[in-house]
Motif scaffolding. Sequence first.
Motif, PDB file in Angstrom:
ATOM      1  N   VAL A  10       0.888  -1.156   0.000  1.00 31.63           N
ATOM      2  CA  VAL A  10       0.000   0.000   0.000  1.00 31.63           C
ATOM      3  C   VAL A  10       0.926   1.205   0.000  1.00 31.63           C
ATOM      4  O   VAL A  10       1.498   1.574   1.021  1.00 31.63           O
ATOM      5  CB  VAL A  10      -0.944   0.011   1.216  1.00 31.63           C
ATOM      6  CG1 VAL A  10      -1.787   1.283   1.215  1.00 31.63           C
ATOM      7  CG2 VAL A  10      -1.826  -1.230   1.216  1.00 31.63           C
ATOM      8  N   CYS A  13      -2.102   6.091   1.215  1.00 26.18           N
ATOM      9  CA  CYS A  13      -3.519   6.145   1.560  1.00 26.18           C
ATOM     10  C   CYS A  13      -3.868   7.603   1.816  1.00 26.18           C
ATOM     11  O   CYS A  13      -3.296   8.238   2.702  1.00 26.18           O
ATOM     12  CB  CYS A  13      -3.832   5.305   2.792  1.00 26.18           C
ATOM     13  SG  CYS A  13      -5.567   5.490   3.291  1.00 26.18           S
ATOM     14  N   ASN A  21      -4.026   5.208   9.265  1.00 31.28           N
ATOM     15  CA  ASN A  21      -3.337   6.196   8.451  1.00 31.28           C
ATOM     16  C   ASN A  21      -2.561   7.187   9.317  1.00 31.28           C
ATOM     17  O   ASN A  21      -3.097   7.800  10.223  1.00 31.28           O
ATOM     18  CB  ASN A  21      -4.364   6.957   7.600  1.00 31.28           C
ATOM     19  CG  ASN A  21      -3.714   7.893   6.607  1.00 31.28           C
ATOM     20  OD1 ASN A  21      -2.738   8.563   6.903  1.00 31.28           O
ATOM     21  ND2 ASN A  21      -4.287   7.968   5.433  1.00 31.28           N
ATOM     22  N   CYS A  26      -0.169   3.669   5.430  1.00 31.06           N
ATOM     23  CA  CYS A  26      -1.075   2.723   6.078  1.00 31.06           C
ATOM     24  C   CYS A  26      -0.278   1.779   6.962  1.00 31.06           C
ATOM     25  O   CYS A  26       0.641   1.105   6.489  1.00 31.06           O
ATOM     26  CB  CYS A  26      -1.846   1.925   5.026  1.00 31.06           C
ATOM     27  SG  CYS A  26      -3.004   0.738   5.748  1.00 31.06           S
ATOM     28  N   CYS A  41     -12.031  -0.465   0.417  1.00 31.04           N
ATOM     29  CA  CYS A  41     -11.052  -0.900   1.408  1.00 31.04           C
ATOM     30  C   CYS A  41     -11.829  -1.400   2.613  1.00 31.04           C
ATOM     31  O   CYS A  41     -12.348  -0.610   3.403  1.00 31.04           O
ATOM     32  CB  CYS A  41     -10.111   0.249   1.801  1.00 31.04           C
ATOM     33  SG  CYS A  41      -8.910  -0.257   3.051  1.00 31.04           S
ATOM     34  N   ILE A  83      -4.774   3.848  -2.017  1.00 29.95           N
ATOM     35  CA  ILE A  83      -6.103   3.833  -1.427  1.00 29.95           C
ATOM     36  C   ILE A  83      -6.565   5.279  -1.243  1.00 29.95           C
ATOM     37  O   ILE A  83      -5.779   6.137  -0.846  1.00 29.95           O
ATOM     38  CB  ILE A  83      -6.085   3.114  -0.050  1.00 29.95           C
ATOM     39  CG1 ILE A  83      -5.554   1.681  -0.183  1.00 29.95           C
ATOM     40  CG2 ILE A  83      -7.465   3.139   0.611  1.00 29.95           C
ATOM     41  CD1 ILE A  83      -6.388   0.769  -1.063  1.00 29.95           C
ATOM     42  N   CYS A  94      -9.705   1.062  -3.559  1.00 28.64           N
ATOM     43  CA  CYS A  94      -8.420   0.853  -4.213  1.00 28.64           C
ATOM     44  C   CYS A  94      -8.389   1.673  -5.503  1.00 28.64           C
ATOM     45  O   CYS A  94      -9.132   1.397  -6.445  1.00 28.64           O
ATOM     46  CB  CYS A  94      -8.236  -0.630  -4.520  1.00 28.64           C
ATOM     47  SG  CYS A  94      -6.687  -0.974  -5.376  1.00 28.64           S
TER      48      CYS A  94
END
Length: 102
Positions: A10, A13, A21, A26, A41, A83, A94
């Motif tokens: 990831v 985000c 977060n 993430c 998500c 994300i 996503c």
Amino acid sequence: MEKCIETSDVARCSVPECVYNRSARCYAGAITVGSGDLPECDTFHTANDRVPPRPHTAGVGACKSNECRYNDDYECTAERVYIGWVDDFHFIGCLTYAQTAR
């Protein structure tokens, strides 16, 4: 014995409301991308507390979106995923999602 599983990273985000977060990173152990053509998500969660930063950032543990070209037996094959809010804040999902060709 230490187990090492390769997952898609990831990379970013953009949902600061999520407890995992911190500074667009993430810190969940792994995330799950939901099913259907709305790859939400499923790991998104809000609460007053935030998880502490960890030595690693999240990977994609499972992808249930069969319509995505990066889904291979429920595992994500994209090198990295992003994300964030999708469809003008309709849902958190996503952003790497790409529908398979039909």
